[in-house]
Design a protein around this motif. Structure first.
Motif, short mmCIF file in Angstrom:
data_model
loop_
_atom_site.label_atom_id
_atom_site.label_comp_id
_atom_site.label_asym_id
_atom_site.label_seq_id
_atom_site.Cartn_x
_atom_site.Cartn_y
_atom_site.Cartn_z
N GLU A 1 0.84 -1.21 0.00
CA GLU A 1 0.00 0.00 0.00
C GLU A 1 0.87 1.26 0.00
O GLU A 1 0.60 2.22 -0.74
CB GLU A 1 -0.93 -0.01 1.23
N VAL A 2 1.93 1.24 0.81
CA VAL A 2 2.83 2.39 0.87
C VAL A 2 3.57 2.56 -0.46
O VAL A 2 3.72 3.68 -0.97
CB VAL A 2 3.82 2.23 2.06
N GLU A 3 3.99 1.45 -1.04
CA GLU A 3 4.67 1.53 -2.35
C GLU A 3 3.75 2.13 -3.41
O GLU A 3 4.19 2.90 -4.26
CB GLU A 3 5.17 0.15 -2.78
N ALA A 4 2.46 1.79 -3.34
CA ALA A 4 1.49 2.35 -4.30
C ALA A 4 1.36 3.86 -4.11
O ALA A 4 1.33 4.62 -5.08
CB ALA A 4 0.15 1.65 -4.15
N ILE A 5 1.33 4.30 -2.86
CA ILE A 5 1.23 5.74 -2.58
C ILE A 5 2.47 6.47 -3.08
O ILE A 5 2.40 7.58 -3.61
CB ILE A 5 1.02 6.00 -1.06
N LEU A 6 3.64 5.83 -2.95
CA LEU A 6 4.90 6.47 -3.33
C LEU A 6 5.26 6.29 -4.81
O LEU A 6 6.22 6.91 -5.29
CB LEU A 6 6.04 5.94 -2.44
N GLU A 7 4.48 5.47 -5.50
CA GLU A 7 4.79 5.14 -6.91
C GLU A 7 5.06 6.38 -7.79
O GLU A 7 6.04 6.41 -8.53
CB GLU A 7 3.66 4.26 -7.47
N PRO A 8 4.22 7.43 -7.72
CA PRO A 8 4.46 8.60 -8.59
C PRO A 8 5.80 9.31 -8.33
O PRO A 8 6.28 10.03 -9.20
CB PRO A 8 3.29 9.54 -8.26
N VAL A 9 6.38 9.11 -7.16
CA VAL A 9 7.65 9.79 -6.84
C VAL A 9 8.80 8.79 -6.69
O VAL A 9 9.89 9.15 -6.20
CB VAL A 9 7.55 10.64 -5.55
N LYS A 10 8.56 7.53 -7.11
CA LYS A 10 9.57 6.49 -6.91
C LYS A 10 10.91 6.90 -7.53
O LYS A 10 10.96 7.32 -8.69
CB LYS A 10 9.07 5.17 -7.53
N ASN A 11 11.97 6.79 -6.73
CA ASN A 11 13.34 7.10 -7.16
C ASN A 11 13.57 8.57 -7.49
O ASN A 11 14.57 8.94 -8.09
CB ASN A 11 13.80 6.21 -8.32
N GLN A 12 12.63 9.42 -7.08
CA GLN A 12 12.84 10.86 -7.29
C GLN A 12 13.87 11.34 -6.26
O GLN A 12 13.78 11.03 -5.08
CB GLN A 12 11.53 11.62 -7.09
N THR A 13 14.85 12.12 -6.73
CA THR A 13 15.84 12.65 -5.80
C THR A 13 15.96 14.16 -6.02
O THR A 13 15.03 14.77 -6.56
CB THR A 13 17.18 11.88 -5.94
N TRP A 14 17.04 14.76 -5.59
CA TRP A 14 17.20 16.21 -5.74
C TRP A 14 18.65 16.50 -6.10
O TRP A 14 19.53 15.68 -5.86
CB TRP A 14 16.80 16.94 -4.44
N PRO A 15 18.89 17.65 -6.72
CA PRO A 15 20.27 17.96 -7.13
C PRO A 15 21.16 18.19 -5.91
O PRO A 15 20.70 18.68 -4.88
CB PRO A 15 20.15 19.25 -7.95
N SER A 16 22.43 17.80 -6.06
CA SER A 16 23.39 18.01 -4.97
C SER A 16 24.77 18.17 -5.57
O SER A 16 25.17 17.37 -6.41
CB SER A 16 23.35 16.80 -4.02
N GLY A 17 25.49 19.20 -5.16
CA GLY A 17 26.88 19.33 -5.57
C GLY A 17 27.11 20.39 -6.63
O GLY A 17 26.19 21.10 -7.04
N ILE A 18 28.36 20.47 -7.07
CA ILE A 18 28.77 21.46 -8.06
C ILE A 18 28.95 20.79 -9.42
O ILE A 18 29.06 19.58 -9.50
CB ILE A 18 30.10 22.15 -7.64
N ASP A 19 28.96 21.59 -10.45
CA ASP A 19 29.22 21.10 -11.80
C ASP A 19 30.69 20.68 -11.88
O ASP A 19 31.58 21.48 -11.58
CB ASP A 19 28.91 22.23 -12.80
N GLN A 20 30.94 19.44 -12.23
CA GLN A 20 32.32 18.94 -12.21
C GLN A 20 33.10 19.30 -13.48
O GLN A 20 34.29 19.07 -13.55
CB GLN A 20 32.33 17.42 -12.01
N LYS A 21 32.40 19.88 -14.50
CA LYS A 21 33.12 20.13 -15.76
C LYS A 21 33.80 21.49 -15.80
O LYS A 21 33.58 22.33 -15.00
CB LYS A 21 32.18 19.94 -16.97
#
Ligand code: NAD
Length: 324
Positions: free
Chosen positions: A304-324
């Motif tokens: 049930e929890v996985e179903a609720i989280l399905e639309p955001v599954k594996n969503q993360t956020w940016p972190s860090g500086i541009d390495q190039k």
């Protein structure tokens, strides 16, 4: 020194280090009052209860609470009055309240400062903290060699790297000799809402690198009280986690238990670091581990929890500086 009666908790080997870490590790960032104020007596009591319950692995950083977490953890460990070899301590370098500095000079000074705050002669693991905020090439060519020197001097037994984006780990590990980096610490990538770390595990195992996974509660999002003000997730991810927590509560279940059990179920992860700031949180989380061993997971609520989280599954956020 004396001995404290300790409950048994599953110990898992950590890569090639020879260390055996408890499946649940103690995340000490909350002791730096980063999720809300924690009094010193409570910090000391929380560390003691964790140790009593069989947790032997403690993780901190000079960054957490602007050195407060290290000081509190140091007090808690000292108050145990047990032999130093009974517990495993990891701290970090390169990230501070003032900002990032991964120079050899700074990290070399940093370990001495950390040891003093922790009241220890050595740490078991010294991590470069959140390396995506530095130049990864500097990490490879300057920071890690400086840490190797600290290892030879006996100030740390092992070397680790931490951060959010998963590709930082392969970037560094592809560029250092085998056995240089002993462990990695990933966070927010092995939990009910995001399990992307799983794809990296075969690569890490192949290199003999130990895997530590932190933040099974998504830094507070998977709790009834929700995450802290500074939490970097999108509003969408936050509200999905809130809905999942509310759903569990409506069934008389605890989202924290489900989330922690989910992260613990993968034995290729040597230790799951959960941040704890009170004796009752330790008790609850340890009970969740024991229940997982005895009864397995509550598959119905998980689905049930996985179903609720399905639309955001594996969503993360940016972190860090541009390495190039
Ligand atoms: P987490 O997902 O473990 O959540 C911690 C929050 O949940 C805290 O507010 C804590 O008090 C609360 N909590 C814990 N058990 C609870 C329970 N049973 N009921 C209700 N609330 C509960 O997030 P975290 O603390 O950020 O991560 C764990 C540890 O991992 C950190 O303390 C730190 O040591 C480490 N970490 C390292 C990095 C890094 O190196 N870059 C990043 C994140 C975390």
């Amino acid at each position: 020194t004396m001995s404290i009666p300790q409950a048994k908790m599953e110990l898992r080997p950590l890569g090639n280090t020879g260390l055996k870490v408890s499946s649940v590790g103690f995340g000490a960032s909350p002791l730096g009052s980063v999720f809300g104020p924690v009094a010193e007596v409570d910090a000391v009591a929380t560390v003691r209860e964790a140790f009593r319950q069989g947790i032997n692995f403690f993780d901190t950083s000079p960054y957490y609470g602007g050195t407060l977490s290290e000081k509190m953890l140091g007090k808690g460990l000292k108050a145990l009055q047990v032999p130093r070899s009974d517990y495993i301590v990891a701290t970090k370098c390169g990230r501070y309240e003032e900002g990032f500095d991964f120079s050899a000079e700074r990290v070399t000074k940093s370990i001495d400062e950390s040891l003093e705050r922790l009241q220890l002669d050595y740490v078991d693991i010294l991590h470069c903290h959140d390396i995506e905020f530095g130049s990864l090439d500097q990490i490879v060519s300057e920071t890690i060699p400086a840490l190797q020197k600290l290892k030879r001097e006996g100030k740390t037994r092992f070397i680790g790297i931490t951060g959010l984006p998963l590709d930082i780990f392969t970037y560094v590990l592809d560029r250092v000799p085998p056995g240089t980096v002993d462990v990695i610490l990933s966070y927010c990538h092995y939990g009910v809402n995001d399990s992307t770390l799983v794809d990296l595990i075969p690569y890490l195992k192949g290199k003999g690198v130990g895997v530590i996974s932190a933040s099974p509660l998504a830094m507070g999002l998977l709790t009834e009280q929700g995450g802290p003000e500074w939490h970097p997730a999108s509003p969408e991810l936050k509200s999905a986690c809130k809905a999942a927590a509310a759903h569990c509560k409506s069934k008389g279940k605890k989202i924290t238990k489900l989330a922690l059990q989910y992260s613990l179920a993968n034995k290729e992860v040597s230790s799951v670091l959960v941040g704890m700031s009170s004796v009752s949180q330790v008790e609850e989380n340890v009970a969740a581990v024991r229940e997982l061993e005895d009864l397995g997971m509550d598959q119905e609520t998980l689905s049930e929890v996985e179903a609720i989280l399905e639309p955001v599954k594996n969503q993360t956020w940016p972190s860090g500086i541009d390495q190039k």
